[in-house]
Scaffold this motif. Structure first.
Motif, mmCIF file in Angstrom:
data_model
loop_
_atom_site.group_PDB
_atom_site.id
_atom_site.type_symbol
_atom_site.label_atom_id
_atom_site.label_comp_id
_atom_site.label_asym_id
_atom_site.label_seq_id
_atom_site.Cartn_x
_atom_site.Cartn_y
_atom_site.Cartn_z
ATOM 1 N N ASP A 1 -0.223 -2.399 5.823
ATOM 2 C CA ASP A 1 -0.587 -3.185 4.639
ATOM 3 C C ASP A 1 -1.109 -2.283 3.530
ATOM 4 O OD1 ASP A 1 0.026 -5.693 5.875
ATOM 5 O OD2 ASP A 1 -1.759 -5.406 7.107
ATOM 6 N N VAL A 2 -1.849 -1.238 3.933
ATOM 7 C CA VAL A 2 -2.362 -0.286 2.944
ATOM 8 C C VAL A 2 -1.179 0.348 2.207
ATOM 9 C CG1 VAL A 2 -3.615 1.895 2.632
ATOM 10 C CG2 VAL A 2 -4.423 0.223 4.318
ATOM 11 N N TYR A 3 -0.183 0.802 2.978
ATOM 12 C CA TYR A 3 0.947 1.495 2.363
ATOM 13 C C TYR A 3 1.813 0.550 1.518
ATOM 14 C CZ TYR A 3 -0.065 5.737 5.005
ATOM 15 O OH TYR A 3 -0.656 6.877 5.497
ATOM 16 N N ASN A 4 1.959 -0.698 1.992
ATOM 17 C CA ASN A 4 2.758 -1.636 1.197
ATOM 18 C C ASN A 4 2.123 -1.837 -0.177
ATOM 19 O OD1 ASN A 4 4.849 -2.086 2.977
ATOM 20 N ND2 ASN A 4 3.715 -3.659 4.116
ATOM 21 N N ALA A 5 0.801 -1.996 -0.187
ATOM 22 C CA ALA A 5 0.102 -2.192 -1.467
ATOM 23 C C ALA A 5 0.222 -0.927 -2.326
ATOM 24 C CB ALA A 5 -1.359 -2.522 -1.207
ATOM 25 N N MET A 6 0.039 0.215 -1.688
ATOM 26 C CA MET A 6 0.057 1.483 -2.418
ATOM 27 C C MET A 6 1.434 1.732 -3.040
ATOM 28 S SD MET A 6 -1.187 4.920 -0.664
ATOM 29 C CE MET A 6 -2.863 4.807 -0.610
ATOM 30 N N ASN A 7 2.476 1.481 -2.261
ATOM 31 C CA ASN A 7 3.836 1.699 -2.777
ATOM 32 C C ASN A 7 4.104 0.840 -4.012
ATOM 33 O OD1 ASN A 7 4.563 3.687 -1.026
ATOM 34 N ND2 ASN A 7 5.703 2.358 0.386
ATOM 35 N N GLU A 8 3.616 -0.406 -3.976
ATOM 36 C CA GLU A 8 3.791 -1.306 -5.135
ATOM 37 C C GLU A 8 3.107 -0.732 -6.373
ATOM 38 O OE1 GLU A 8 4.918 -4.549 -6.062
ATOM 39 O OE2 GLU A 8 6.317 -3.963 -4.474
#
Ligand SMILES: Cc1ncc(C[n+]2csc(CCOP(=O)(O)OP(=O)(O)O)c2C)c(N)n1
Length: 526
Positions: A358-365
């Motif tokens: 979830d951290v990476y999904n948010a960061m990628n966005e």
């Protein structure tokens, strides 16, 4: 007579240390060494003798705590994976200079083939570098016995002993017949307290004494090395540690070639010269780097043909195994075929439901708006964020490097510079880097992805659990820029907003996404 046990190499070492009367085991987890400490923890938890066995914050703190135990005359075991030796090196090398009181044994578990490591470094070089005896068992039974012996030797010669194992020794099982168990040493103070104060006046004397001890250590290797003569002297085999196992598996019964088993260092130089004089060539079978093969070039006459990993007779990289040793011995390939063709490879991946995702999904966005951004990361489960489809991080070098690399890149003009580090890695060696960043007011955004455990190595306690915000504040991060979020898909908008706000802040900010590792959570529910 004690019952025989079926033990991993790691467990055999642990049992050897318990039976040698250790007062404490000091370790930071790392594959393939973790099970040594876990076995001792289990034995203590199930009502065994009291032994200090809490995980340490990193390998250096472990080594130093063990040295403190030794200073007061008691025995201590230190365990780490090979790259942990880099972290412990300052204390380790200097422990040979102070010498030891109570027996001190350091286990370094090397990982040739890099099953779960960044490199293939061979810890025997550290032992040689520090001038300490090195033990390298070839079987689980030897691992047990040599551990007991290593504690005795350590006290006899007043030096730490390095026990070097590799992945197969650590993680394969065999029958072990334990011996008698002894109790702890009594407390006793150093015979010469000045030895422990490494001011130049003492250090120069100690260094001389350390060098003077070397011929005695070499003599011990001459006396203990096992040489088996064989009828065919066209080749002699020098088999180190688990390499001996692979040789004997391929040459069962009485080997046709002379075999010298090396299970301790410094090398038995006279024995090697005598062997070279009676053999047409020498084959060195050693797991890891060509540590012995290289030394032989200085020990033996240049006309002597030495083969091994340097000469190309054995593969230069990766672990040894019975199959590649078989080919080096000039035997036909084994009939069972290449297992890599039978077992489908399973690349590692973050678990479904893991908070790091979830951290990476948010960061990628968020970082779509910052095409020049770089995300410096670290070592842990979250390193798997480098793989597709996430492709969320740009580096993974050594424990703690995320924060310091982000700082350096920011110093050099990169914006935005982000760091992603796990909670255990942060306390292991991220805190000092954060202090550097605070001191130079670097505009970096640090994400401490806190799953409340050391997940990568199986879920050991994490030293900073419950204290990360206080640590960051203590280091000097402004409280309003320490932000805690819960990494769940339903909180995506909030996480993205937090990231945007802290990237916009031109100072050090820390975001702590906190949700328990789903694997440790599952285990608790069970
Ligand atoms: C110097 C060193 N010591 C130990 C290790 C083994 N190791 C790799 S990652 C890691 C800790 C990971 O814990 P954390 O940072 O909390 O991340 P998580 O795996 O929980 O996501 C350890 C102990 C290593 N690679 N290097």
């Amino acid at each position: 007579m004690n019952d025989k046990l079926l033990l991993l190499g790691d467990q055999a070492i642990a049992l050897g240390a318990i039976d040698a009367g250790i007062t404490g085991v000091y370790a930071y987890p790392g594959t393939p060494s973790t099970e040594i400490t876990e076995y001792i923890q289990e034995r203590v938890a199930s009502g065994g003798r009291t032994i200090h066995c809490r995980w340490c914050t990193n390998e250096k703190t472990a080594m130093e705590a063990a040295l403190g135990v030794s200073y007061v005359g008691r025995r201590a075991l230190v365990c780490m994976k090979h790259v942990g030796m880099n972290v412990a090196a300052d204390a380790f090398v200097n422990s040979a200079m102070t010498g030891v009181g109570g027996g001190l044994v350091v286990v370094a578990a090397d990982d040739p083939s890099m099953h779960s490591s960044q490199n293939e470094q061979d810890s025997r070089f550290y032992g040689k570098f520090a001038f300490v005896p090195i033990f390298e068992p070839s079987s689980q039974q030897e691992a047990y016995q040599m551990t007991v012996e290593a504690f005795d030797l350590s006290e006899r010669v007043g030096l730490p002993v390095l026990m070097r194992i590799t992945t197969r020794m650590a993680h394969s099982r065999a029958i072990v017949a334990p011996g008698v168990s002894r109790g702890e040493n009594a407390l006793s103070m150093p015979r010469n307290p000045a030895d422990w104060v490494l001011l130049p006046v003492n250090a120069r004397r100690r260094y001389r004494e350390l060098l003077d001890l070397q011929p005695r250590l070499e003599q011990m290797s001459e006396e203990t090395s096992v040489y088996t003569g064989g009828p065919d002297h066209s080749m002699g085999i020098i088999a180190c540690g688990i390499g001996y196992n692979y040789v004997m598996e391929n040459l069962p019964g009485e080997p046709i070639y002379p075999v010298l088993k090396i299970d301790r260092y410094p090398l038995p130089v006279e024995r090697l010269r005598a062997m070279a004089a009676e053999c047409g060539s020498l084959l060195v079978v050693e797991d890891g780097q060509p540590f012995v093969e290289e030394q032989l070039r200085g020990i033996l006459p240049s006309a002597c043909r030495v083969e091994g990993r340097l000469s190309g007779r054995l593969p230069r990289v990766g672990e040894l195994n019975p199959d590649n040793v078989r080919l080096a011995l000039g035997l036909a390939p084994a009939e069972c075929g290449d297992v890599s063709e039978l077992v489908a490879p399973r690349p590692p991946a973050l678990c479904n439901g893991c908070g790091h995702r979830d951290v990476y999904n948010a960061m990628n966005e968020v970082l779509k708006d910052f095409p020049a951004s770089k995300v410096f990361s670290d070592i842990g489960c979250y390193t798997l964020g480098a793989l597709p489809p996430l492709r969320a991080i740009d580096s993974c070098v050594d424990m703690g490097a995320s924060i310091t690399m982000a700082k350096g890149a920011s110093d050099a003009g990169l914006f935005p510079a982000l760091a992603v580090i796990g909670d255990s890695t942060f306390t292991h060696s991220g805190i000092t880097g954060l202090l550097d960043a605070v001191n130079s007011r670097s505009p970096i955004t640090v994400v401490i992805s806190d799953n409340l455990t050391t997940a990568m190595t199986g879920g050991q306690d994490s030293a900073g659990t419950g204290r990360l915000e206080a640590i960051c504040q203590g280091v000097g991060v402004e409280p309003e820029h320490i932000r805690v979020v819960v990494p769940l898909p339903k909180n995506m908008e909030q996480i993205r907003t937090t990231l945007r706000e802290e990237i916009a802040y031109r100072g050090v900010s820390v975001i702590i996404p906190r949700r328990e590792c789903i694997q440790t959570l599952k285990r608790k529910h069970k």
